[in-house]
Structure formats: structure tokens, C-alpha cells
Design a protein around this motif. Structure first.
Motif, PDB file in Angstrom:
ATOM      1  N   GLU A  32       0.831  -1.201   0.000  1.00  0.00           N
ATOM      2  CA  GLU A  32       0.000   0.000   0.000  1.00  0.00           C
ATOM      3  C   GLU A  32       0.866   1.252   0.000  1.00  0.00           C
ATOM      4  OE1 GLU A  32      -3.772   0.540   0.320  1.00  0.00           O
ATOM      5  OE2 GLU A  32      -3.219  -1.161  -0.942  1.00  0.00           O
ATOM      6  N   LYS A  59      -8.239  -8.040   1.489  1.00  0.00           N
ATOM      7  CA  LYS A  59      -9.405  -7.165   1.350  1.00  0.00           C
ATOM      8  C   LYS A  59      -9.620  -6.290   2.584  1.00  0.00           C
ATOM      9  CE  LYS A  59     -11.303  -8.239  -2.671  1.00  0.00           C
ATOM     10  NZ  LYS A  59     -11.599  -7.199  -3.683  1.00  0.00           N
ATOM     11  N   SER A  62      -6.663  -3.544   2.239  1.00  0.00           N
ATOM     12  CA  SER A  62      -6.443  -2.804   0.993  1.00  0.00           C
ATOM     13  C   SER A  62      -7.722  -2.750   0.165  1.00  0.00           C
ATOM     14  CB  SER A  62      -5.333  -3.472   0.177  1.00  0.00           C
ATOM     15  OG  SER A  62      -5.210  -2.864  -1.087  1.00  0.00           O
ATOM     16  N   LYS A  63      -7.864  -1.666  -0.577  1.00  0.00           N
ATOM     17  CA  LYS A  63      -8.990  -1.522  -1.496  1.00  0.00           C
ATOM     18  C   LYS A  63      -8.616  -1.917  -2.922  1.00  0.00           C
ATOM     19  CE  LYS A  63     -11.276   2.156   1.136  1.00  0.00           C
ATOM     20  NZ  LYS A  63     -11.799   3.548   1.120  1.00  0.00           N
ATOM     21  N   LYS A  64      -7.381  -2.362  -3.094  1.00  0.00           N
ATOM     22  CA  LYS A  64      -6.918  -2.766  -4.418  1.00  0.00           C
ATOM     23  C   LYS A  64      -7.587  -4.083  -4.830  1.00  0.00           C
ATOM     24  CE  LYS A  64      -4.144   0.731  -4.518  1.00  0.00           C
ATOM     25  NZ  LYS A  64      -2.727   0.644  -4.223  1.00  0.00           N
ATOM     26  N   LYS A  65      -7.730  -4.273  -6.129  1.00  0.00           N
ATOM     27  CA  LYS A  65      -8.346  -5.483  -6.660  1.00  0.00           C
ATOM     28  C   LYS A  65      -7.468  -6.701  -6.395  1.00  0.00           C
ATOM     29  CE  LYS A  65     -11.949  -3.494  -8.580  1.00  0.00           C
ATOM     30  NZ  LYS A  65     -13.327  -3.739  -8.104  1.00  0.00           N
TER      31      LYS A  65
END
Length: 231
Positions: A32, A59, A62-65
Motif C-alpha cells: 500500500e 481485502k 487494501s482496497k486494491k483489486k
């Protein structure tokens, strides 16, 4: 998987077998801070039953895919955002070209995963890798970029949406800039490059040669401060 190919992207590959919750948390936090673009989760072998646990942990932090990077049909989870549906087009193992896909098809149909048909190409890296052994296939010789380029073109013509050049986990040598350039010149779909990348300079080399996405994994497993370098 919508890719903005005007922007180069870096993905972190997490092998559930090679992490635990404490180590995973540190990796995600470092990723991140380094502003990586998305995560891949999977491996050639999964000895631990912790695939979903790893995805859920990512998840939470982090909000990343998160995209699945499956070594076999069992590595499917609705907890992820999508899946790179890998066809090992550099080999002649029928299971990895279509057999495993047939087994996974009804499961994927019922899932909500974003399915990304991916042409997976193994490139010789100076040493035997887990993926070449498990897949029972011979990587394309590192000094034969024209073979890699034609293989990638065939994958694109078959309708695969992404080409992934893979040196393999623990590779001695990353995919060469000559191979990346040859493949980039031949195809129009996005190009992913991974395996054997251990420095920011190697990432820059891959990008300048034509990679749209660079995947790092083993380098972080061995030294998490590598993420500080690429920041």
C-alpha cells in the motif's frame, strides 16, 4: 479486468503457501505504501488450505483489486474480484490448454468473478522452476524471442485478452528485454511480465521494452524492503 495501458502497472503476487497472517499483513501494508496497483493470489502448489483466508486478509487491509492466479481448478474463490484464466500456450500439455478449464467452467459460470482469458507463456530462466516441473512442459528458450512472439500472436488470434510472459518463481533470469520487445511488436493486447525481477532497474527495463504490467513475488518474499525501492 479493465486495464489502462497508458499507465504502467505493478502487481504483487502472493503465494498462500509462502506466507502467514503476520507476514501477509506486513506485505500488504508495504504494498500500500508503495502504491502497487493490484494483487494476484495463487501458486503452482497449494499445500495449505488458506486461499480464501489470504484473500480476505488482503481485502481487509487494501482496497486494491485481487485476482486469482490459479495453478489448478481448485484455486477458485468468490472472495476475489477476478481470475486470470490461464492457458499455458507455450506448452503442449492438454490439461493446461483446455482440460482444467473444462473442470473449472461450471464453477466459474456460477461465480461472480471477472474472468480474464490469459495466454500464459513460460520462458526459460536459467534454472528449473516449479511451474515448469508441475506443468510438465518445456519453457521457450530464452534466446528464441521469435518463438515467444509467434506464440503470443497465436494466443491473441485465438481471442485471449492478455499475454503473460513468465520466467517462473525463483527464476535466475528475468524475461529478457529482447523477448519482451519481440512480443510487444507482435501483439496489441496488454502484456504482463513476471518472474526473476529483483530490482527497480529490472522493472524499468521491462516497462521500457513494452510490458504493461510487471509482477513481483519472490523478491518480496525474500526481502520486503524491495517494495520501498520500487516506491
Amino acid at each position: 479486468m479493465k486495464l489502462d495501458t497508458t499507465k504502467k502497472q505493478i502487481a504483487v503476487l502472493i503465494d498462500p503457501d509462502k506466507t502467514d497472517i503476520k507476514k501477509l499483513q506486513k506485505t500488504i501494508e508495504a504494498a500500500e505504501k508503495a502504491n502497487i496497483d493490484f494483487f494476484l493470489v495463487g501458486g503452482s502448489l497449494l499445500l495449505k488450505d488458506n486461499l480464501e483466508e489470504v484473500i480476505i486478509s488482503i481485502k481487509k487491509l487494501s482496497k486494491k483489486k485481487v485476482f486469482l492466479f490459479p495453478g489448478n481448478p481448485s484455486q477458485i474463490s468468490n472472495k476475489a474480484d477476478g481470475i486470470l484464466l490461464l492457458s499455458l500456450i507455450s506448452g503442449r500439455n492438454a490439461d493446461l490448454l483446455i482440460g482444467n478449464h473444462v473442470q473449472a467452467a461450471p464453477i466459474l459460470k456460477q461465480s461472480k468473478l471477472n474472468i480474464v482469458p490469459t495466454g500464459y507463456i513460460l520462458i526459460e530462466s536459467g534454472t528449473a522452476t516449479t511451474v515448469s516441473y508441475i506443468s510438465n512442459t518445456t519453457p521457450i528458450p530464452a534466446n528464441k524471442p521469435e518463438i515467444a512472439a509467434c506464440t503470443a500472436l497465436a494466443g491473441e488470434q485465438l481471442g485471449l485478452q492478455i499475454i503473460y510472459l513468465e520466467a517462473g518463481s525463483g527464476a535466475l533470469n528475468a524475461v529478457s528485454k529482447e523477448t519482451i520487445k519481440a512480443v510487444r511488436k507482435m501483439i496489441r493486447v496488454p502484456l504482463i511480465v513476471g518472474g526473476g525481477i529483483r530490482s527497480a532497474a529490472q522493472i524499468e527495463t521491462a516497462f521500457s521494452a513494452g510490458a504493461d504490467i510487471v509482477v513481483i513475488g519472490t523478491a518480496i518474499e525474500n526481502d520486503i524492503t524491495f517494495l520501498e525501492e520500487i516506491k
